[in-house]
Design a protein around this motif. Structure first.
Motif, PDB file in Angstrom:
ATOM      1  N   THR A 185       0.827  -1.209   0.000  1.00  0.00           N
ATOM      2  CA  THR A 185       0.000   0.000   0.000  1.00  0.00           C
ATOM      3  C   THR A 185       0.859   1.255   0.000  1.00  0.00           C
ATOM      4  O   THR A 185       0.428   2.296  -0.503  1.00  0.00           O
ATOM      5  CB  THR A 185      -0.947   0.014   1.214  1.00  0.00           C
ATOM      6  OG1 THR A 185      -0.186  -0.042   2.405  1.00  0.00           O
ATOM      7  CG2 THR A 185      -1.937  -1.118   1.137  1.00  0.00           C
ATOM      8  N   ALA A 186       2.070   1.187   0.543  1.00  0.00           N
ATOM      9  CA  ALA A 186       2.959   2.350   0.538  1.00  0.00           C
ATOM     10  C   ALA A 186       3.384   2.680  -0.882  1.00  0.00           C
ATOM     11  O   ALA A 186       3.454   3.850  -1.279  1.00  0.00           O
ATOM     12  CB  ALA A 186       4.175   2.085   1.424  1.00  0.00           C
ATOM     13  N   ARG A 223       1.666   1.881  -3.575  1.00  0.00           N
ATOM     14  CA  ARG A 223       0.455   2.365  -4.251  1.00  0.00           C
ATOM     15  C   ARG A 223       0.213   3.833  -3.909  1.00  0.00           C
ATOM     16  O   ARG A 223      -0.130   4.633  -4.772  1.00  0.00           O
ATOM     17  CB  ARG A 223      -0.742   1.523  -3.846  1.00  0.00           C
ATOM     18  CG  ARG A 223      -2.012   2.005  -4.512  1.00  0.00           C
ATOM     19  CD  ARG A 223      -3.190   1.208  -4.106  1.00  0.00           C
ATOM     20  NE  ARG A 223      -3.159  -0.047  -4.871  1.00  0.00           N
ATOM     21  CZ  ARG A 223      -4.014  -1.029  -4.699  1.00  0.00           C
ATOM     22  NH1 ARG A 223      -4.929  -0.957  -3.768  1.00  0.00           N
ATOM     23  NH2 ARG A 223      -3.950  -2.100  -5.432  1.00  0.00           N
ATOM     24  N   ASN A 224       0.393   4.214  -2.645  1.00  0.00           N
ATOM     25  CA  ASN A 224       0.210   5.613  -2.244  1.00  0.00           C
ATOM     26  C   ASN A 224       1.217   6.534  -2.930  1.00  0.00           C
ATOM     27  O   ASN A 224       0.883   7.652  -3.329  1.00  0.00           O
ATOM     28  CB  ASN A 224       0.322   5.746  -0.727  1.00  0.00           C
ATOM     29  CG  ASN A 224      -0.868   5.157  -0.006  1.00  0.00           C
ATOM     30  OD1 ASN A 224      -1.929   4.958  -0.599  1.00  0.00           O
ATOM     31  ND2 ASN A 224      -0.693   4.851   1.272  1.00  0.00           N
ATOM     32  N   ARG A 225       2.446   6.079  -3.086  1.00  0.00           N
ATOM     33  CA  ARG A 225       3.460   6.890  -3.767  1.00  0.00           C
ATOM     34  C   ARG A 225       3.119   7.051  -5.243  1.00  0.00           C
ATOM     35  O   ARG A 225       3.292   8.129  -5.804  1.00  0.00           O
ATOM     36  CB  ARG A 225       4.836   6.261  -3.614  1.00  0.00           C
ATOM     37  CG  ARG A 225       5.418   6.445  -2.256  1.00  0.00           C
ATOM     38  CD  ARG A 225       6.810   5.912  -2.180  1.00  0.00           C
ATOM     39  NE  ARG A 225       7.337   6.061  -0.847  1.00  0.00           N
ATOM     40  CZ  ARG A 225       8.501   5.638  -0.467  1.00  0.00           C
ATOM     41  NH1 ARG A 225       9.286   5.005  -1.321  1.00  0.00           N
ATOM     42  NH2 ARG A 225       8.913   5.819   0.770  1.00  0.00           N
ATOM     43  N   VAL A 266       0.114   6.908  -6.616  1.00  0.00           N
ATOM     44  CA  VAL A 266      -1.049   7.795  -6.698  1.00  0.00           C
ATOM     45  C   VAL A 266      -0.627   9.245  -6.458  1.00  0.00           C
ATOM     46  O   VAL A 266      -1.069  10.165  -7.157  1.00  0.00           O
ATOM     47  CB  VAL A 266      -2.143   7.345  -5.697  1.00  0.00           C
ATOM     48  CG1 VAL A 266      -3.241   8.384  -5.592  1.00  0.00           C
ATOM     49  CG2 VAL A 266      -2.713   6.005  -6.114  1.00  0.00           C
ATOM     50  N   SER A 267       0.255   9.473  -5.500  1.00  0.00           N
ATOM     51  CA  SER A 267       0.742  10.832  -5.219  1.00  0.00           C
ATOM     52  C   SER A 267       1.526  11.379  -6.409  1.00  0.00           C
ATOM     53  O   SER A 267       1.379  12.540  -6.784  1.00  0.00           O
ATOM     54  CB  SER A 267       1.622  10.836  -3.970  1.00  0.00           C
ATOM     55  OG  SER A 267       0.891  10.452  -2.843  1.00  0.00           O
TER      56      SER A 267
END
Length: 151
Positions: free
Chosen positions: A2-3, A5-7, A9-10
């Protein structure tokens, strides 16, 4: 996972933000036109060139001669992405004078009042448009001076 994926998306959000801000229009302002409040202090037929210079300032353009009319010009130009810059607003304040240097008339013009006139045009016509290589070479024979070759 998820980390990562968050990067991603950011990073995608940042790229989208950069693209959106790069496509925004930018505006350039050039020139100066006095406000109506300043012009109310001028009286047609009474005030002179010196009074106009003291009240609203010197013009950005004046007539062909030193005793010509005063023209205050302000332009607003929009630049949008890869498109050609476009003049979206142009105001012209014309102050004309009588023979005794008193104000004859004060007029205000806008883009809606007439055609768009470019203030400067930097195009040089080529004198060799329809001349071939041989015509240019043979045309130079009359321009040669033998004295110049030996000095």
């Amino acid at each position: 996972m998820t980390a990562i994926r968050n990067r991603v998306v950011s990073a995608m959000a940042l790229c989208c933000l950069i693209v959106v801000t790069a496509c925004s229009a930018t505006y350039r302002n050039h020139g100066y036109v006095p406000h109506d409040e300043d012009l109310q202090n001028l009286v047609v037929g009474v005030d002179t060139r010196a009074t106009v210079d003291d009240t609203v300032g010197p013009p950005s353009l004046s007539g062909m001669l030193g005793d010509g009319n005063y023209y205050y010009v302000r332009s607003r130009i929009r630049e949008f992405g890869m498109y050609r810059p476009e003049v979206v607003e142009r105001q012209i304040l014309a102050i004309s004078f009588n023979g005794d240097n008193t104000i004859a008339n004060i007029e205000r013009f806008d883009l809606a009042d007439g055609n768009l006139v470019p203030l400067s045009r930097r195009v040089t016509d080529s004198s060799v448009v329809n001349n071939g290589f041989l015509r240019q070479m043979l045309g130079n024979f009359g321009n040669l001076n033998p004295v110049d070759a030996f000095n």
